[in-house]
Design an enzyme around this catalytic site. Sequence first.
Site, short mmCIF file in Angstrom:
data_model
loop_
_atom_site.label_atom_id
_atom_site.label_comp_id
_atom_site.label_asym_id
_atom_site.label_seq_id
_atom_site.Cartn_x
_atom_site.Cartn_y
_atom_site.Cartn_z
N LYS A 183 0.83 -1.22 0.00
CA LYS A 183 0.00 0.00 0.00
C LYS A 183 0.86 1.27 0.00
O LYS A 183 0.52 2.26 0.62
CB LYS A 183 -0.91 0.02 1.24
CG LYS A 183 -1.81 -1.17 1.39
CD LYS A 183 -2.87 -1.19 0.34
CE LYS A 183 -3.81 -2.37 0.57
NZ LYS A 183 -4.67 -2.58 -0.58
N CYS A 184 1.96 1.22 -0.71
CA CYS A 184 2.96 2.30 -0.70
C CYS A 184 3.02 2.95 -2.08
O CYS A 184 2.67 2.33 -3.08
CB CYS A 184 4.32 1.66 -0.34
SG CYS A 184 5.74 2.74 -0.46
N GLY A 185 3.48 4.18 -2.13
CA GLY A 185 3.65 4.85 -3.42
C GLY A 185 4.65 4.14 -4.32
O GLY A 185 4.61 4.28 -5.54
N PHE A 186 5.55 3.35 -3.72
CA PHE A 186 6.54 2.60 -4.49
C PHE A 186 6.07 1.18 -4.85
O PHE A 186 6.80 0.45 -5.50
CB PHE A 186 7.87 2.51 -3.73
CG PHE A 186 8.56 3.84 -3.58
CD1 PHE A 186 9.08 4.50 -4.68
CD2 PHE A 186 8.69 4.43 -2.34
CE1 PHE A 186 9.71 5.73 -4.55
CE2 PHE A 186 9.32 5.66 -2.19
CZ PHE A 186 9.83 6.32 -3.30
N THR A 187 4.86 0.82 -4.44
CA THR A 187 4.35 -0.54 -4.68
C THR A 187 4.39 -0.93 -6.16
O THR A 187 4.67 -2.10 -6.46
CB THR A 187 2.93 -0.70 -4.09
OG1 THR A 187 3.02 -0.48 -2.67
CG2 THR A 187 2.36 -2.07 -4.35
#
Length: 156
Positions: free
Chosen positions: A34-38
Amino acid sequence: MSIYDYKVQLEDGKEYSMSDYKGKAMLIVNTASKCGFTPQFEELEKLYEDYKEEDFVVLGFPTNQFKQEVATAQEAAQECRLNYGVTFPMHSMIQVNGAQEDPLFTYLKDHTKGFLGSSIKWNFTKFLIDKEGNIVGRYASKDKPLSLSKDIEKLL
């Protein structure tokens, strides 16, 4: 101690030794679904697909230390498989910093202090290991996995 002295757990709780990867280059990554880098999962999977026949493996270690992961390791792995087609090994939920940090990540950080400092700042920190178990690179979250291709190819 070497990286091969550590035991880790797959998402289903099955424990194994990192020595299972002797003779393989590895990219070890602390992940979050659930991360911007996912979206980096797509490039991590591409690296795995491109190089797995040349004794290369990507190892994903989900962490909720930065509050961007689902409740369980199985749910994290399921999301990665469904949303990004991940086929590389995913592991149990771990901590990457602090008193409860996973011993493997303590080892990785202790042996890469000159790269990016002693703590892991965010999700998708990447550690590149050669076929002899030496840590040859540490990469920040913002470093896109495909940008590591040349470094990986030098190890194969």
